[in-house]
Enzyme design. Structure first.
Site, mmCIF file in Angstrom:
data_model
loop_
_atom_site.group_PDB
_atom_site.id
_atom_site.type_symbol
_atom_site.label_atom_id
_atom_site.label_comp_id
_atom_site.label_asym_id
_atom_site.label_seq_id
_atom_site.Cartn_x
_atom_site.Cartn_y
_atom_site.Cartn_z
ATOM 1 C CG ASP A 13 50.111 26.794 60.430
ATOM 2 O OD1 ASP A 13 49.343 27.722 60.719
ATOM 3 O OD2 ASP A 13 50.161 25.715 61.045
ATOM 4 C CE LYS A 16 46.099 30.462 55.828
ATOM 5 N NZ LYS A 16 47.016 29.369 56.228
ATOM 6 C CG HIS A 41 46.349 34.076 59.455
ATOM 7 N ND1 HIS A 41 45.350 34.462 58.600
ATOM 8 C CD2 HIS A 41 46.249 32.724 59.546
ATOM 9 C CE1 HIS A 41 44.672 33.389 58.206
ATOM 10 N NE2 HIS A 41 45.195 32.332 58.765
ATOM 11 C CD GLN A 223 41.266 27.106 59.342
ATOM 12 O OE1 GLN A 223 40.269 27.412 58.738
ATOM 13 N NE2 GLN A 223 41.661 27.743 60.422
HETATM 14 P P1 GDP Z 1 49.503 31.406 58.157
HETATM 15 O O1 GDP Z 1 48.649 30.738 59.150
HETATM 16 O O2 GDP Z 1 49.360 30.828 56.781
HETATM 17 O O3 GDP Z 1 49.363 32.899 58.145
HETATM 18 O O4 GDP Z 1 51.027 31.090 58.605
HETATM 19 P P2 GDP Z 1 51.615 31.130 60.110
HETATM 20 O O5 GDP Z 1 51.753 32.537 60.530
HETATM 21 O O6 GDP Z 1 50.861 30.213 60.998
HETATM 22 O O7 GDP Z 1 53.013 30.423 59.897
HETATM 23 C C1 GDP Z 1 53.943 30.913 59.002
HETATM 24 C C2 GDP Z 1 55.247 31.199 59.773
HETATM 25 O O8 GDP Z 1 56.304 31.391 58.861
HETATM 26 C C3 GDP Z 1 55.195 32.491 60.577
HETATM 27 O O9 GDP Z 1 56.001 32.340 61.717
HETATM 28 C C4 GDP Z 1 55.787 33.530 59.632
HETATM 29 O O10 GDP Z 1 56.372 34.622 60.305
HETATM 30 C C5 GDP Z 1 56.832 32.700 58.940
HETATM 31 N N1 GDP Z 1 57.112 33.076 57.545
HETATM 32 C C6 GDP Z 1 56.266 33.506 56.567
HETATM 33 N N2 GDP Z 1 56.918 33.610 55.392
HETATM 34 C C7 GDP Z 1 58.193 33.238 55.629
HETATM 35 C C8 GDP Z 1 59.339 33.106 54.790
HETATM 36 O O11 GDP Z 1 59.321 33.347 53.599
HETATM 37 N N3 GDP Z 1 60.499 32.663 55.410
HETATM 38 C C9 GDP Z 1 60.559 32.377 56.743
HETATM 39 N N4 GDP Z 1 61.707 31.947 57.255
HETATM 40 N N5 GDP Z 1 59.502 32.489 57.543
HETATM 41 C C10 GDP Z 1 58.324 32.910 56.989
HETATM 42 P P1 IMO Z 2 45.944 28.763 59.744
HETATM 43 O O1 IMO Z 2 44.875 29.701 59.243
HETATM 44 C C1 IMO Z 2 47.171 24.660 60.580
HETATM 45 C C2 IMO Z 2 44.060 21.898 61.945
HETATM 46 C C3 IMO Z 2 44.161 21.370 63.353
HETATM 47 C C4 IMO Z 2 43.534 20.002 63.176
HETATM 48 C C5 IMO Z 2 42.421 20.272 62.178
HETATM 49 C C6 IMO Z 2 41.054 20.466 62.816
HETATM 50 O O2 IMO Z 2 46.847 29.357 60.765
HETATM 51 O O3 IMO Z 2 46.661 28.145 58.584
HETATM 52 P P2 IMO Z 2 39.964 22.496 64.154
HETATM 53 O O4 IMO Z 2 40.363 23.140 65.439
HETATM 54 O O5 IMO Z 2 39.920 23.409 62.986
HETATM 55 O O6 IMO Z 2 38.701 21.688 64.274
HETATM 56 O O7 IMO Z 2 41.139 21.408 63.871
HETATM 57 O O8 IMO Z 2 42.799 21.459 61.496
HETATM 58 N N1 IMO Z 2 44.070 23.387 61.830
HETATM 59 C C7 IMO Z 2 45.115 24.089 61.369
HETATM 60 N N2 IMO Z 2 46.356 23.692 61.017
HETATM 61 N N3 IMO Z 2 46.822 25.955 60.462
HETATM 62 C C8 IMO Z 2 45.579 26.370 60.776
HETATM 63 O O9 IMO Z 2 45.142 27.609 60.540
HETATM 64 C C9 IMO Z 2 44.665 25.421 61.302
HETATM 65 N N4 IMO Z 2 43.388 25.483 61.749
HETATM 66 C C10 IMO Z 2 43.038 24.236 62.046
HETATM 67 O O10 IMO Z 2 45.496 21.295 63.774
HETATM 68 O O11 IMO Z 2 44.442 19.125 62.553
HETATM 69 MG MG MG Z 3 48.829 29.693 60.984
#
Ligand code: GDP
Ligand code: IMO
Ligand code: MG
Length: 443
Positions: A13, A16, A41, A223
């Site tokens: 999270d 990416k 994502h 991840q």
């Molecule tokens: P990913 O799994 O790595 O793609 O990340 P996620 O989408 O799960 O979580 C990142 C969160 O942060 C999302 O809600 C994005 O919209 C938000 N986000 C990404 N970059 C920024 C940033 O630079 N600032 C803020 N405030 N939010 C961001």
């Molecule tokens: P993105 O791509 C954050 C965590 C789960 C748990 C562990 C194992 O959005 O960054 P699983 O279901 O994979 O067997 O769970 O991994 N986990 C993540 N945490 N972002 C993710 O994906 C995750 N995908 C799995 O919360 O701790």
């Molecule tokens: Mg994510």
């Protein structure tokens, strides 16, 4: 043009999706190479939010080649749902391609994931319960069912039959009557096969063709490094390898096809699920960061645990990925804190000091972060677009990270929007990253 790999450098999270979307404009192909719909994502375009679980984060560019590689585990119900939802929002999904060799998540994998967690009780991992672990387990056990199997009823039925019996046994104590009917499962999966057939392809070849034509290919990780099954905080990890090395295996290319590895890290740290987290802020401050950062899971909606930036872990992530650049996201979330703490070493249970990430599980479980205090900044930085727009303290923070990790910060996120980034070096000249040596010996 090069291959650029985008990986999470923390516990997932990190943002990416946003970075991949940003770079994808210049790319010929975007390839997801591991994980499944445990990933979530997020992309925010013109105020509109999109959340992707399986579809690569380049899909918002009409017709863009977006590949789900062989290393991904696919829940076909989730994938067809995601495609339908995108099309309903007017997104052109014609560029999507799915590896025929990718493994499928089956209904029994979901049941096994939940049963496994139930069995662990207090020791549970906190998985996303999407069947990821059991699907990769079947792949390794050679009981997996692959995308190509969806296209042949006889083979599909035979493979489900072979896979299902041991599952019934394992599930019996948890579920008196698991709905694992061979006939209806086969029919449902054949229907998914019909729906997905137009997207199924020899995806490794598509990637080679793009690389041979000197086009930019983005390898999109899911991840993060510390959730890696080999290098992460095992057993509190996912069941695949989110590190850059896995991009080769999960897309079907060699190490020489990847020129750059960008690690995405938040300006602080979050983690969803259980497991060690040396810089965790289990207090009001942690709650404040969660609130400001909107730290709730994209996939499961769970509150994310929060903490200060951990340089020990980030340096480790840089090593195991071979990072060439860092992108620091969510710097805006730290605006308004008087002081910013950065963890530069751990203190173990018996007072031992660790400047390197400890390999031993029990050491890590007891490790507490020790901090260097840096100045914070008060200004809202959401409108900053160039390094010099940032307050001095924010620039110093970025410089400190780059220096301590030993990897340059190339990009900074100052908000969720696509345009809310700062390039720390000259504007992105991805072409300039092009290799100096010829890609392949001439045939
Ligand atoms: P990913 O799994 O790595 O793609 O990340 P996620 O989408 O799960 O979580 C990142 C969160 O942060 C999302 O809600 C994005 O919209 C938000 N986000 C990404 N970059 C920024 C940033 O630079 N600032 C803020 N405030 N939010 C961001
Ligand atoms: P993105 O791509 C954050 C965590 C789960 C748990 C562990 C194992 O959005 O960054 P699983 O279901 O994979 O067997 O769970 O991994 N986990 C993540 N945490 N972002 C993710 O994906 C995750 N995908 C799995 O919360 O701790
Ligand atoms: Mg994510």
């Amino acid at each position: 043009m090069p291959g650029i790999c985008i990986v999470g450098a923390q516990w997932g999270d990190e943002g990416k999706g946003k970075i991949v979307d940003l770079l994808a404009e210049q790319a010929d192909a975007i390839v997801r190479f591991q994980g499944g719909n445990n990933a979530g994502h997020t992309i925010v375009r013109d105020g509109e939010e999109f959340k992707f679980h399986l579809v690569p984060s380049g899909i918002l560019y009409p017709g863009k080649r977006c590949i789900i590689g062989n290393g991904v585990v696919i829940d076909p119900g989730v994938l067809t749902g995601e495609i339908d939802a995108l099309r309903a929002r007017g997104v052109d999904t014609s560029g999507l391609r799915i590896s025929a060799n990718a493994h499928l998540i089956m209904p029994y994998h979901l049941l096994l994931d939940t049963a496994g967690e139930t069995k662990l009780g207090k020791l549970q991992i906190g998985t996303t319960r999407r069947g990821i672990g059991p699907a990769y387990a079947d792949k390794a056990a050679r009981l997996g069912i692959r995308v190509q199997d969806l296209l042949d009823e006889k083979i599909l039925k035979k493979k489900i039959t072979a896979a299902i019996d041991p599952k019934r046994l394992s599930l019996r104590p948890f579920n008196k009557d698991p709905s694992l009917d061979l006939q209806s499962m086969t029919e449902a999966y054949l229907t998914f096969g019909h729906r997905l057939e137009r997207y199924i392809a020899d995806t490794a070849r598509l990637v080679w063709d793009a690389l041979d034509a000197e086009r930019l290919v983005i390898f999109e990780g899911a991840q993060g490094a510390l959730l890696d099954i080999d290098h992460g905080t095992y057993p509190f990890v996912t069941s695949s390898n989110p590190v850059a090395g896995a991009a080769c295996v999960g897309a079907g290319v060699g190490p020489r096809d990847i020129d750059e590895v960008w690690g995405i890290a938040k300006a602080y740290v979050t983690r969803v699920g259980a497991g060690p987290f040396p810089t965790e802020l289990d207090d009001d401050l942690g709650e404040e960061i969660r609130r400001r950062g909107g730290e709730f899971g994209t996939t499961t909606g769970r509150a994310r645990r929060t903490g200060w930036l951990d340089i020990v872990a980030l340096r480790y992530a840089a090593r195991i990925n071979g990072l060439t650049s860092l992108a620091i996201t969510k710097l805006d979330v730290l605006s308004g804190f008087d002081k910013i703490m950065v963890c530069t070493r751990y203190r173990g249970a018996e007072g031992a000091e660790f400047t390197d990430f400890p390999y031993h599980q029990s050491v890590l479980h007891h490790a507490q972060g020790e901090y260097t205090e840096l100045d914070g900044w008060a200004e809202d930085i959401g409108e900053c677009r160039a390094p010099n727009d940032l307050p001095r303290a924010a620039r110093d923070y970025l410089a400190y990270i780059a220096e301590r990790v030993g990897v340059p910060v190339i990009l900074v996120g100052v908000g969720p929007g696509r345009e809310q980034v700062i390039w720390m070096q000259d504007a992105p000249q991805l072409a300039a990253v092009a290799r100096t040596a010829p890609r392949r010996a001439p045939a």
